[in-house]
Design an enzyme around this catalytic site. Structure first.
Site, short mmCIF file in Angstrom:
data_model
loop_
_atom_site.label_atom_id
_atom_site.label_comp_id
_atom_site.label_asym_id
_atom_site.label_seq_id
_atom_site.Cartn_x
_atom_site.Cartn_y
_atom_site.Cartn_z
N LYS A 41 54.67 67.37 22.29
CA LYS A 41 55.95 66.91 22.72
C LYS A 41 55.59 65.83 23.91
CE LYS A 41 55.86 70.90 26.13
NZ LYS A 41 55.75 72.11 26.26
N ARG A 136 60.21 82.16 31.86
CA ARG A 136 61.00 81.15 30.94
C ARG A 136 61.31 82.12 29.75
NH1 ARG A 136 58.61 75.43 29.23
NH2 ARG A 136 58.00 76.82 27.33
C1 LIG Z 1 54.88 72.65 26.40
C2 LIG Z 1 54.20 73.97 25.97
C3 LIG Z 1 52.86 74.21 25.65
C4 LIG Z 1 51.54 73.28 26.18
O1 LIG Z 1 51.45 73.21 27.35
P1 LIG Z 1 50.22 72.45 28.08
O2 LIG Z 1 50.25 72.68 29.63
O3 LIG Z 1 50.71 70.95 27.84
O4 LIG Z 1 49.09 72.79 27.35
C5 LIG Z 1 52.47 75.13 25.18
N1 LIG Z 1 53.29 76.51 24.83
C6 LIG Z 1 54.87 75.93 25.06
C7 LIG Z 1 55.77 77.25 24.57
C8 LIG Z 1 55.12 74.91 25.64
O5 LIG Z 1 56.38 74.65 25.86
#
Ligand SMILES: *Cc1c(COP(=O)(O)O)cnc(C)c1O
Length: 357
Positions: A41, A136
């Site tokens: 993302k 969250r």
């Molecule tokens: C963005 C996200 C990740 C990745 O997180 P990083 O800190 O970039 O490794 C993993 N799981 C979910 C649900 C996320 O939203």
């Protein structure tokens, strides 16, 4: 010469460094039996980068947006695609069409996915997310069993895993206790329903310290990694992970004005362009350089200059710096390291040219 080699603002993306980070993390986590899901993302599902992840041995990719996943699929990226934001209810048709798996917390949404999957004649896989304190997304652990009971009978749906996400909203550490608890929850579910879950997804880049120190990973067999692949750090302390590159991305900007001026604005002080009333430190007469890049291009607070200069502030289209001892002239390039927010914004901005090396 290519326009993208000279025009600024541009973000230079070192695909070799990303490949190195991906391979190194894959090997590290793989050594204890944990697979990696590459989270795309922050780079908006950029197909060139996704291709590097896949060629580095990461065969599962996750993104929070259908548009990004559709883009990667269209580009022919061969991976299992996970939607890792709980689906937007109005998008269930798109979710089952373009993704193989989605992370879920709401029964009504999963029922919608089931209807869409049946309509399209396919099976969509579900990972249930469990709330462990970050507040969250996540089902309360006490609701998990009942939800599983309801979804395993749905047509077009296959229940394939349980996951959790910490250190994102509440900054809660994925420590030994939380990970053991997740393993216990998973054991109970597997026993109760006679299942073996394909995914027990214990978290994200913040799980590094737990992984390094734990003697027993329990049932955890997957982590979803974005930041540590792209920026080479864990995310509890933003500490560099040994042997990873932290500079796979560089933002290149250019000086559009450079003059000796006062350090404090003069006249009656009112609100600035963003509704703040600014305060300035008096540094006397300074060399003020203006860079042709601003908040429409990048989250300026997430930039670190590679030269010894200070960012004084920014507007939509300008960054103003104190050049200090550096002789910055009009047309000079000024490079920055980026944190996660700066990377996200500059990869998202259509005004920032993407250059690969
Ligand atoms: C963005 C996200 C990740 C990745 O997180 P990083 O800190 O970039 O490794 C993993 N799981 C979910 C649900 C996320 O939203």
């Amino acid at each position: 010469m290519n326009v993208s080699d000279i025009v600024t603002p541009r973000i230079e993306i070192d695909l070799g460094k990303i490949a190195h980070n991906a391979k190194t993390l894959n090997k590290l986590y793989g050594s204890k039996g944990i697979s990696i899901t590459g989270v795309t993302k922050v780079v908006c599902g950029n197909p060139k980068i996704a291709d590097v992840l896949v060629k580095s041995g990461i065969s599962i990719l996750a993104d929070s947006r259908i548009d990004n996943i559709r883009k990667m699929r269209k580009a022919g990226i061969q991976a299992q695609f996970i939607l890792q934001r709980t689906p937007i209810p109005s998008q269930t048709e798109l979710v089952v069409r373009y993704t193989d798996v989605s992370l879920n917390t709401e029964l009504s949404v999963i029922k919608g996915l089931s209807r869409s999957a049946v309509k399209q004649g396919i099976t969509h896989k579900i990972i249930l997310m469990v709330e462990l304190g970050d507040l969250r997304e996540g089902l309360l652990p006490s609701d998990l069993e009942n939800t599983v009971k309801e979804i395993i009978i749905l047509k077009g749906i296959e229940f394939v895993g349980v996951g959790t996400n910490l250190a994102c909203f509440g900054g809660i550490e994925p420590d030994e206790e939380k990970m053991e608890y997740l393993s216990t929850i998973v054991k109970n579910i597997e026993e109760k329903f006679g299942l073996t879950l394909e995914f027990v997804s214990g978290g994200n880049s913040a799980n590094y310290s737990w992984f390094i120190s734990t003697k027993d990973i329990g049932k955890i067999n997957n982590l979803r990694l974005g930041e540590s692949i792209f920026l080479g750090c864990e995310t509890l302390y933003r500490k560099h992970i040994p042997n990873l590159f932290t500079d796979a991305f560089t933002l290149i900007t250019e000086v559009i004005e450079s003059k000796i001026k006062p350090s404090v604005p003069y006249g009656n002080v009112h609100q600035d362009a963003f509704g703040n009333t600014p305060k300035f430190q008096d540094r006397g007469q300074i060399r003020r350089a203006i860079l042709g890049v601003g908040l429409q291009d990048v989250l300026v607070s997430g930039l670190t200059p590679m030269l010894d200069i200070d960012i004084l502030g920014a507007s939509s289209d300008h960054i103003i710096v104190d050049a200090k001892q550096i002789e910055l002239n009009v047309g000079n390039g000024v490079s920055f390291n980026l944190n996660y927010g700066a990377l996200l914004s500059s990869m998202t901005s259509p005004y920032v040219i993407k250059k690969y090396k």
